[in-house]
Scaffold this motif. Sequence first.
Motif, PDB file in Angstrom:
ATOM      1  N   ALA A 163       5.572  -6.817  -9.309  1.00  0.00           N
ATOM      2  CA  ALA A 163       6.870  -7.481  -9.287  1.00  0.00           C
ATOM      3  C   ALA A 163       7.995  -6.489  -9.094  1.00  0.00           C
ATOM      4  O   ALA A 163       9.003  -6.790  -8.472  1.00  0.00           O
ATOM      5  CB  ALA A 163       7.074  -8.269 -10.577  1.00  0.00           C
ATOM      6  N   SER A 164       7.842  -5.316  -9.625  1.00  0.00           N
ATOM      7  CA  SER A 164       8.928  -4.340  -9.529  1.00  0.00           C
ATOM      8  C   SER A 164       8.343  -2.937  -9.391  1.00  0.00           C
ATOM      9  O   SER A 164       8.714  -2.018 -10.101  1.00  0.00           O
ATOM     10  CB  SER A 164       9.824  -4.430 -10.767  1.00  0.00           C
ATOM     11  N   GLY A 165       7.437  -2.777  -8.499  1.00  0.00           N
ATOM     12  CA  GLY A 165       6.835  -1.465  -8.296  1.00  0.00           C
ATOM     13  C   GLY A 165       5.502  -1.619  -7.623  1.00  0.00           C
ATOM     14  O   GLY A 165       5.284  -2.574  -6.890  1.00  0.00           O
ATOM     15  N   PHE A 166       4.614  -0.678  -7.809  1.00  0.00           N
ATOM     16  CA  PHE A 166       3.279  -0.859  -7.270  1.00  0.00           C
ATOM     17  C   PHE A 166       2.248  -0.322  -8.230  1.00  0.00           C
ATOM     18  O   PHE A 166       2.512   0.502  -9.080  1.00  0.00           O
ATOM     19  CB  PHE A 166       3.150  -0.202  -5.881  1.00  0.00           C
ATOM     20  N   LEU A 188       3.014   3.370 -11.212  1.00  0.00           N
ATOM     21  CA  LEU A 188       4.198   4.215 -11.221  1.00  0.00           C
ATOM     22  C   LEU A 188       5.127   3.850 -12.364  1.00  0.00           C
ATOM     23  O   LEU A 188       5.247   2.695 -12.757  1.00  0.00           O
ATOM     24  CB  LEU A 188       4.942   4.080  -9.903  1.00  0.00           C
ATOM     25  N   LYS A 189       5.761   4.853 -12.852  1.00  0.00           N
ATOM     26  CA  LYS A 189       6.747   4.681 -13.915  1.00  0.00           C
ATOM     27  C   LYS A 189       7.856   3.748 -13.441  1.00  0.00           C
ATOM     28  O   LYS A 189       8.338   3.867 -12.316  1.00  0.00           O
ATOM     29  CB  LYS A 189       7.310   6.047 -14.296  1.00  0.00           C
ATOM     30  N   GLU A 217       6.414   4.227   1.258  1.00  0.00           N
ATOM     31  CA  GLU A 217       7.033   3.213   2.086  1.00  0.00           C
ATOM     32  C   GLU A 217       6.698   1.815   1.568  1.00  0.00           C
ATOM     33  O   GLU A 217       5.555   1.497   1.254  1.00  0.00           O
ATOM     34  CB  GLU A 217       6.549   3.362   3.532  1.00  0.00           C
ATOM     35  N   GLY A 218       7.736   1.005   1.498  1.00  0.00           N
ATOM     36  CA  GLY A 218       7.585  -0.336   0.958  1.00  0.00           C
ATOM     37  C   GLY A 218       7.865  -0.421  -0.524  1.00  0.00           C
ATOM     38  O   GLY A 218       7.980  -1.508  -1.077  1.00  0.00           O
ATOM     39  N   HIS A 219       7.958   0.742  -1.187  1.00  0.00           N
ATOM     40  CA  HIS A 219       8.222   0.785  -2.627  1.00  0.00           C
ATOM     41  C   HIS A 219       9.269   1.854  -2.914  1.00  0.00           C
ATOM     42  O   HIS A 219       9.122   2.687  -3.796  1.00  0.00           O
ATOM     43  CB  HIS A 219       6.930   1.080  -3.388  1.00  0.00           C
ATOM     44  N   ASP A 220      10.329   1.798  -2.127  1.00  0.00           N
ATOM     45  CA  ASP A 220      11.375   2.818  -2.280  1.00  0.00           C
ATOM     46  C   ASP A 220      12.237   2.580  -3.503  1.00  0.00           C
ATOM     47  O   ASP A 220      13.187   3.319  -3.749  1.00  0.00           O
ATOM     48  CB  ASP A 220      12.257   2.864  -1.033  1.00  0.00           C
ATOM     49  N   ASP A 221      11.935   1.541  -4.290  1.00  0.00           N
ATOM     50  CA  ASP A 221      12.695   1.301  -5.512  1.00  0.00           C
ATOM     51  C   ASP A 221      12.256   2.234  -6.641  1.00  0.00           C
ATOM     52  O   ASP A 221      12.889   2.271  -7.697  1.00  0.00           O
ATOM     53  CB  ASP A 221      12.562  -0.155  -5.963  1.00  0.00           C
TER      54      ASP A 221
END
Length: 791
Positions: free
Chosen positions: A12-15, A43-44, A203-207
């Motif tokens: 939802a907010s990462g990978f 990921l943190k 890429e795709g998870h630049d947040d």
Amino acid sequence: MRGAALSLRAAASGFVIFLRTVSVIQGQNGWGVTFSSSQICALKGSTVEINCTYTHPSRIDGRDTTVEESFWFTKLQGTVPVDLRTDSGYAGRVEYSCSEKSCSLRIRDLRESDSAEYKFRFIINQEGGRYTGSPGVRLRVTGFQVQRGNSKSHKTQLNCHSSCHLPRQTSYIWYKNGRKIWPKRSLYSDTFNSVDSYSCAVEGHDDVPAPPVCGYRQSCNRVMYTNRRICAFKGSSVVISCTYSSYYTIRSKFWFSPERSHQWQSPSQPEDLSDSQFAGRVQVLESERGRSTLRITDLTESDSAEYHFKFITRWFEWNSSLPGTTLTVTAPDLKVQVISSPAGPQLICYSSCLTDRSPFIWYQNDEKIEKETSPSYTGYVDPADSYSCGHEGHRSVPVYAPKLPFVLISLTGDIMRDSSVTLTCSSDANPAAKYTWYKENGDPDLQPLSKDPQLVFSSIQSSDSGEYNCTAENQLGRRTSKSVFVDVKYAPRLPSVSVSPSAEIVEGSSVTLTCSSDANPAANYTWYKENQTLIQGPEGIHHFSSISSEDRGNYSCKSENQYGEISSSFVSIDVQYGPRLPSVSVSPSAEIVEDSSVTLTCSSDANPAANYTWYKKNEDSPKASGQIFTITDIRAEHSGNYYCEAQNRRGRHNSTLQLIVVAGAGKSAAIGTITAILLLVVPLAVFIWIRRKTSLTQQSSGGKRPDNGGQVNLSEVCATQRQPAEQDVELHYASIHHSVNQEEAVYCNIRQARLHGRTEDEDEEDGVDYTIVKTNNTGHAPGQASSLLGT
């Protein structure tokens, strides 16, 4: 494990990276837990979800099994697993989504401290019914880091590193001074300027990018945000902060939101929030050099946006495409979670928006508890009290144990059999109570009828009558309702009739007829004999203290109440008794002629029917058996006393008949002649003697003669002879017909002293019948004689 597999999945907010996706199964004897993965790297700051399925025996010791509790844990308190929801380090970040035979764990805003082995445990409703899936799922939480080569020159190589082993085809994003640059590989080489900073992401998870690092020296242009995501309640305030640095002197700095670019005078030129509609609600604080804090008060849902920090120097302007801090403003959703644990209920102040980093306030019975600021309440939880938590002026709904439950019956009038009835149990409780229904039957170990708030009888029966109660229970306590009585009304059922004693009924014994019928209210009973009313009343008992043969017959009873009536089938009462005094009859009843046939008939009222035996006095063997005794070709020797005996298993009775048979026609003529001569001579002699005596008397008295003309006064003779005979007890009767003149007859009765051969026993015979045997002298006319004898 076979074939370690790698995969990458967006959360939802990462990978999340599943390092091992091979299913892991532990279990034996019907118990087991299956994890979808054995190792996960995340990921943190992202969100992870761990899934499992589980099994257990459906029945143990003849009882159905159900899961009463399930949870995830990483730690033990002594030997007892600690539910993650009660761990303050996970407060507000953990959610369970469990159904039958499966459960998932969701952790948001991952931290490196979340790295651990996660196990699933479930407990069923049987003694010792606990199972833990072990080994569990190992989670590793990491972030990207930009690693710089050891070269001391301006040209070096950078590596976008993660402790998770990513697939080779993974594409990367590189940032220089916050702006995207071309390379898509994990390695980047360049000639670095001392003022530049570098960052990278997948890429795709630049947040979730790596923190920026300086390319050559320790001082460069960069901005690092304290939190990438912040959630706050509507109407509250929020603090967003960052650290920044620059190789050059900063001339100006401010906060802005790219989502509000349509309000800027120039879309390419961000504007300070202080100059927008945030006026009066925004405050920027500089608590220390290189740290800026944005404070927004009185939040509205429209304040949800991404916020960036910008600084400007004479030679450089920080205008990064790196993500800033995302603010989400929501309606307050504070609630107190109650978690069961071996130490008692645990209270957690939960919100989908807040984390353990937010300050909390706890209340007990609406009074603030001092020094309780953690999302986990650390004090003793009293079941009699209520508890709530608060944050920034918002309070949760209090939690408390169930109040005294009450039961509502769907019908207000009489409850009739076969009707639909619903009992509803309700109790004020938070968390909502779970209900259990019981029917009281005196058993201390009551078995539950239902575990629903409603107990439904679609077609209620009389067996459902009784006292019912329900319990309301949640994690904080349990209460039991007062009992309610369910009284099912119904018309009488088919009555059953019983006879006591159930064996054969003997006359004179005590007999009780009992009529019973299931009815509510209790039935009134009416007894009938052959449809004739006997008694009425509520007892249903008809009693014979000394039953008689007249009481035999068919009996039935009727049971009735205000809802109906019904009659029983007939029951036959058969009263047994010994034979009554037999009745003896002779056929023909007229004159019996010698050589004819005589039929003796004996009958007696008896139950069971009597058996008959004929006897002749002074003879040992019976003459005949059966109700009818026939003597064919009757003779004089057949004369005598006969009696019949009526007998059944209840007794016996007899009756006597005296039968005198006179000789036939030839013998009768001779006897008749002799008898006639005797009857003429004896009176004549008496007459002459009387005549002589009278004559002598008259001569002595004057010589007068009697005026009877020489006739004999037989009446006087008979009277003279009768006087001494009147002292006899028994009589023999004879009729004499003198044939001198057929138109004249002289009769005389002769009484004999006693019939010889009669005994005292015969005096006690139950009955004596008399018969007449007449002998016809057909050879002597017109003389005729008859004899009537009797006892």
